[in-house]
Design an enzyme around this catalytic site. Structure first.
Site, PDB file in Angstrom:
ATOM      1  N   GLU A  49     -20.076 -38.413   2.611  1.00 36.51           N
ATOM      2  CA  GLU A  49     -21.231 -37.348   2.735  1.00 36.51           C
ATOM      3  C   GLU A  49     -21.598 -36.743   1.620  1.00 36.51           C
ATOM      4  O   GLU A  49     -22.994 -36.340   1.357  1.00 36.51           O
ATOM      5  CB  GLU A  49     -20.677 -36.322   3.877  1.00 36.51           C
ATOM      6  CG  GLU A  49     -20.514 -36.927   5.369  1.00 36.51           C
ATOM      7  CD  GLU A  49     -21.911 -37.484   5.763  1.00 36.51           C
ATOM      8  OE1 GLU A  49     -22.960 -37.369   5.252  1.00 36.51           O
ATOM      9  OE2 GLU A  49     -21.572 -38.307   6.805  1.00 36.51           O
ATOM     10  N   TYR A 132     -25.605 -28.907   6.542  1.00 32.68           N
ATOM     11  CA  TYR A 132     -25.404 -30.545   6.816  1.00 32.68           C
ATOM     12  C   TYR A 132     -24.107 -31.151   6.856  1.00 32.68           C
ATOM     13  O   TYR A 132     -23.600 -31.741   7.437  1.00 32.68           O
ATOM     14  CB  TYR A 132     -26.305 -31.219   6.116  1.00 32.68           C
ATOM     15  CG  TYR A 132     -26.362 -32.689   6.165  1.00 32.68           C
ATOM     16  CD1 TYR A 132     -26.281 -33.397   7.262  1.00 32.68           C
ATOM     17  CD2 TYR A 132     -25.416 -33.703   5.226  1.00 32.68           C
ATOM     18  CE1 TYR A 132     -26.198 -34.859   7.586  1.00 32.68           C
ATOM     19  CE2 TYR A 132     -25.023 -34.744   5.481  1.00 32.68           C
ATOM     20  CZ  TYR A 132     -25.300 -35.555   6.444  1.00 32.68           C
ATOM     21  OH  TYR A 132     -25.103 -36.787   6.764  1.00 32.68           O
ATOM     22  N   ASP A 150     -30.155 -33.435   8.630  1.00 32.49           N
ATOM     23  CA  ASP A 150     -30.785 -33.777   7.282  1.00 32.49           C
ATOM     24  C   ASP A 150     -32.005 -34.151   7.248  1.00 32.49           C
ATOM     25  O   ASP A 150     -32.970 -34.015   8.192  1.00 32.49           O
ATOM     26  CB  ASP A 150     -29.871 -34.989   6.649  1.00 32.49           C
ATOM     27  CG  ASP A 150     -29.948 -36.328   7.614  1.00 32.49           C
ATOM     28  OD1 ASP A 150     -30.429 -36.215   8.577  1.00 32.49           O
ATOM     29  OD2 ASP A 150     -29.718 -37.500   7.171  1.00 32.49           O
ATOM     30  N   CYS A 204     -37.221 -45.359  12.532  1.00 32.57           N
ATOM     31  CA  CYS A 204     -37.915 -44.025  12.525  1.00 32.57           C
ATOM     32  C   CYS A 204     -38.179 -43.767  11.083  1.00 32.57           C
ATOM     33  O   CYS A 204     -37.969 -42.486  10.556  1.00 32.57           O
ATOM     34  CB  CYS A 204     -37.618 -42.966  13.151  1.00 32.57           C
ATOM     35  SG  CYS A 204     -38.870 -41.741  13.754  1.00 32.57           S
TER      36      CYS A 204
END
Length: 362
Positions: A49, A132, A150, A204
């Site tokens: 991450e 996040y 995010d 997307c």
DNA sequence: AAATCGGGGTG
DNA sequence: CACCCAGATTT
């Protein structure tokens, strides 16, 4: 359309159970095989991450393999040499990420018996763990229903829920977190959060989203109205300034070069570089006397190397690179060293100076 | 709230 | 060229 009152309460106008099911089913089937998805080791998830902040998956993959190989456990990273850690991050950018990560990992060893804390408040206080990363690690590694918002998630949900707030504003993230708290599956928070991000990465997308392949198309308000391309709304930032430097490649004793470490804070903190002088401080024709004075030496032949242009997110460097053979250097500072080409390869250099270094190898 | 902090890929 | 990327921290 998402309505909200003064206290950021969001009402979500879609079929929530159906949406969860459609998203998670798609994710379970279509997700990419990624090295940090091999297991749920909180340390590995955490490292991934941090690496993935503002960085594409394809860029991260080789770095993740090498980093985990070098520092397989939280304890290994905690006790590692700082320069070696920085070297492992070389070329990935945003170097404070890895310095903060090592600081945080040391805290975990010292204060939490080397176990990544499951408590959101405790984990969120660690260096470099923002809203996040906190939600991502706690949901993916520990299955907690925490939002992990995010850029992907803001784009996806701005379209699905028709949220027209400016995502460039910091406080807008809270609106999306509130929406996720209502939407998130408590049975599988990990797949839900990762599903939103995977959807943003694969379907997307910022431009030309593949709505015809979208597993949640029927829930998407923006698609229904035909305005998905106009979202999310994001104001643009100011354009960057330029700075021009001479880069001094000082060669002494044949195959010894002067390198220096940058300051502990600020741009490229603690990385190594060839000395730089702002062009406004000394023009090129005065460079030789300047160097002779500054390093108490006698510089001979100036050789012009290939200039380097390097673009950061907020600055552009124009580097005039000159190579100067000179006699023994005096007045070497604490943060400077003379190194052979082979030794330089063991030091963490920013990409801009790797471009200079590569010229010396030719 | 705005600026800082990297580097690479895309249209 | 502008924009974006599994953002956090400092000012």
């Amino acid at each position: 359309m998402v309505k909200r009152n003064q206290s950021n309460v969001v009402s979500v106008p879609i079929n929530i159970p159906q949406f969860r099911h459609d998203l998670i089913t798609w994710f379970e089937k279509e997700q990419r095989e990624l090295p940090w998805r091999e297991n749920q080791d909180p340390y590995r998830v955490w490292v991934s991450e941090i690496m993935l902040q503002q960085t594409k998956v394809e860029t991260v993959i080789p770095y993740f393999h090498r980093f985990i190989q070098s520092f397989p456990t939280l304890e290994a990273l905690a006790s590692a040499d700082e320069q070696e850690v920085l070297k492992a991050w070389e070329g990935l950018g945003y170097y404070s990420r890895v310095r903060n990560l090592q600081t945080a990992v040391k805290e975990v060893v010292a204060d939490y018996e080397a176990k990544v804390p499951q408590d959101a408040e405790q984990f969120g206080k660690l260096k470099g763990v923002g809203p996040y990363t906190k939600g991502a690690v706690l949901s993916i590694a520990y299955g907690q229903p925490e939002p992990a918002v995010d850029g992907n998630v803001m784009r996806v949900l701005s379209r699905i829920l028709l949220i027209e707030e400016d995502i460039a504003k910091v406080k807008t993230r809270k609106i999306f977190e509130e929406a996720v708290r209502q939407l998130i599956s408590h049975d599988n928070p990990s797949a839900f959060n990762q599903g939103l991000m995977e959807l943003g990465a694969l379907i997307c997308t910022p431009r030309n989203p593949s709505c015809l392949l979208c597993p949640v198309q029927e829930h998407c308000i923006a698609y229904d109205k035909g305005i998905e391309q106009t979202l999310p709304i994001k104001t643009k930032k100011t354009k960057q300034q330029m700075k021009a430097y001479h880069v001094l490649v000082l060669e002494v004793n044949d195959n010894e070069y002067l390198l220096e470490q940058r300051p502990n804070e600020g741009l490229l903190a603690q990385m190594w570089q060839f000395p730089m002088v702002e062009i406004t401080e000394v023009s090129e024709n005065l460079l030789l006397p300047y160097i002779n004075e500054k390093y108490q030496t006698t510089g001979h032949s100036i050789e012009k190397l290939q200039p380097v242009r390097h673009v950061f997110s907020h600055i552009t460097w124009e580097l005039n690179v000159v190579k100067i053979k000179c006699d023994q250097l005096h007045d070497i500072k604490q943060h400077q060293k003379t190194l052979s080409l082979e030794e330089i390869s063991e030091y963490p250099l920013p990409v801009s100076h790797q471009k200079v270094y590569r010229q010396l190898l030719e």
